[in-house]
Design an enzyme around this catalytic site. Sequence first.
Site, short mmCIF file in Angstrom:
data_model
loop_
_atom_site.label_atom_id
_atom_site.label_comp_id
_atom_site.label_asym_id
_atom_site.label_seq_id
_atom_site.Cartn_x
_atom_site.Cartn_y
_atom_site.Cartn_z
N HIS A 1 0.86 -1.19 0.00
CA HIS A 1 0.00 0.00 0.00
C HIS A 1 0.89 1.23 0.00
O HIS A 1 1.84 1.32 0.77
CB HIS A 1 -0.91 0.02 1.23
CG HIS A 1 -1.81 1.22 1.23
ND1 HIS A 1 -3.01 1.26 0.57
CD2 HIS A 1 -1.65 2.45 1.77
CE1 HIS A 1 -3.56 2.44 0.70
NE2 HIS A 1 -2.76 3.18 1.43
N ASP B 1 -14.81 2.95 7.47
CA ASP B 1 -13.75 3.80 6.94
C ASP B 1 -14.23 4.58 5.73
O ASP B 1 -13.90 5.76 5.58
CB ASP B 1 -12.51 2.99 6.57
CG ASP B 1 -11.47 3.89 5.90
OD1 ASP B 1 -11.01 4.83 6.58
OD2 ASP B 1 -11.20 3.71 4.71
N ARG C 1 -13.92 13.07 6.58
CA ARG C 1 -12.63 13.73 6.85
C ARG C 1 -12.21 14.60 5.67
O ARG C 1 -11.63 15.68 5.85
CB ARG C 1 -11.56 12.69 7.15
CG ARG C 1 -11.73 12.03 8.50
CD ARG C 1 -10.85 10.78 8.60
NE ARG C 1 -9.48 11.07 8.31
CZ ARG C 1 -8.64 10.20 7.73
NH1 ARG C 1 -9.04 8.99 7.39
NH2 ARG C 1 -7.40 10.54 7.48
N SER D 1 -7.32 4.17 9.12
CA SER D 1 -8.04 4.07 7.86
C SER D 1 -7.37 3.07 6.92
O SER D 1 -8.00 2.13 6.40
CB SER D 1 -8.08 5.47 7.21
OG SER D 1 -8.43 5.42 5.87
N LYS E 1 -8.53 -1.34 6.30
CA LYS E 1 -8.83 -1.94 4.99
C LYS E 1 -7.88 -3.10 4.70
O LYS E 1 -8.30 -4.13 4.16
CB LYS E 1 -8.71 -0.88 3.89
CG LYS E 1 -9.89 0.09 3.91
CD LYS E 1 -9.73 1.20 2.90
CE LYS E 1 -8.70 2.21 3.34
NZ LYS E 1 -8.85 3.56 2.87
#
Length: 431
Positions: free
Chosen positions: A87, A166, A173, A188, A192
Site C-alpha cells: 500500500h 472507513d 474527513r 483508515s 482496509k
Amino acid sequence: MAVEPFDTVDLIRTKRDGGALSTAQLDWLIDAYTRGYVADEQMAAMTMAIFLNGMGREEIRDLTLAMVASGERLDFSGLSKKTTDKHSTGGVGDKITLPLAPLVASFGVAVPQLSGRGLGHTGGTLDKLESIPGWRAQLSNDEFMAQLERVGAVVAAAGAGLAPADGKLYALRDITGTVESIPLIASSIMSKKIAEGTAALVLDVKFGSGAFLHDPAKARELAETMVRLGTDAGVATRALLTNMNVPLGLAIGNANEVRESVEVLAGGGPPDVVELTLALAREMLDLAGIPDADVEGALGSGRAMDSWRAMISAQGGDPDAVLPAPRETHTVLAERAGVLVAQQALPFGIAAWRLGAGRARRQDPVQHAAGIDLHVKPGDAIVQGQPLFTLRTDEPERFARALEALEGAYRIGDPGEPVLDGGPLIAGRVG
Ligand code: URA
C-alpha cells in the site's frame, strides 16, 4: 428500541479535553456511526478532536479493529499461494502497483491488491488501469479468488463491504479538514488492509511536498504506527519511507502511467520507478518467504511482462490495445540553458489533475489520456528551447489553469547550483 450504552456528546467531550476512549466506547462509536445513529456533525467534531489531541496506542488499535469489524473480512486460507500486498500513502506519478503486482506474482506469490480511485492530486490505480480498453475493476469475490489462484496478481475495486466505517469516515474527513492526522490515516489504511486478509504487507510511506505528510519525521511516525497495527493484527508488516518531493518517473496521469509501467516491465523505464519497484518487490517477496528473489532478472527476461499480460487479460483488458491519446497537447520549452534544479511534485500533481487526469468529486469521470509527460528530471543539463514537459488533455480550455499551477514549480539554474530534490528516493525502512 435498544438502549444505547453511551452518549455521543460525552465521548466527544472526552476527546476534546484530551482524554482517552475505552475499547467499549470506540467499538460502540464506530458501530453506531456505521448504522447512522451517530450523526455526521458529531463524528466531524470527534475527528477534529482526534486531529487536535491525537490518540494513544491502545486507542489507535481499538479504532482500527472497530473499523475492521464494521464489515466483511476476506479469507485467503483456501489459496495454495502465500499472499503479500503493498500500500502506498499516495504520490504524484506513483504507478508502482502496476509493474510491482505482476512482478511479485511471477514468483508464485498471490498479490490481492484492492485499490481505490483517485481524489485530489494523487491518482488512483483503478483510474490508470481503466485506460486499457476492456479492463474492468469490479470483480466478484469468487472471480477475485480464482484470479489469485490462477494468475497471482489482481488489482480490483475494494467492495463496499470492506471496512464500511472507513468509507464513511474518510468521506467526512475529506470535507472537514481532518485527513492529515496520524491516528486517522493509520487506522483508515490498516483497517482496509487487515479486512482484506493479506498475510503480509509492505507499506510505501511517502514524505515531501507531494505527500500527505510533508515532514519525514511525521512519515516515520505514521510508518511505525501502521507497522505496529499490522503486526499486532497478525499481518507481517514492513514499511519503506520514500521521497515524494519530485514526481515519480516521467509520466503523471492515467494512460501515460500505464505506458511507463509497461516500459518497466519490458526491462526499461525511468531509473527511479525501477528502483522503487525492485525495492518494494524484494520486501514483499522476503515477507512471503523468498528472500533472494532475482527481481531484476524477472524484469529483464519478460517473466514479469507475461504475468502483467495474464493479469490484464483476466480482467477483460487487451494488453496489446493502443492506449488513448489526448486530443490536444501543449509542450513547454526551456527559456534558457542550464541545469534543472527544481521540479516540485505537488504543483505537477495539481496541474495533471486540472488537465482532467483526476477528479474533484467522487462521482466525476476522469480523462484517460490527460496528464503530463515530463521530458527532464532534476539534475539534467538543459539546452535553450528544449522541451521540458508536455501537457495532455481532451479539453484545451484546461491548459491555462494547469499552467497557472506550474508557475514557480520548476527552475533552470546554473551548473553547480544545488538540486532541490529532497535527497535519496528511499530514505529509510521500518519493521
Ligand atoms: N489513504 C487512506 O486510505 N486513508 C487515509 O486516511 C489517507 C490515505
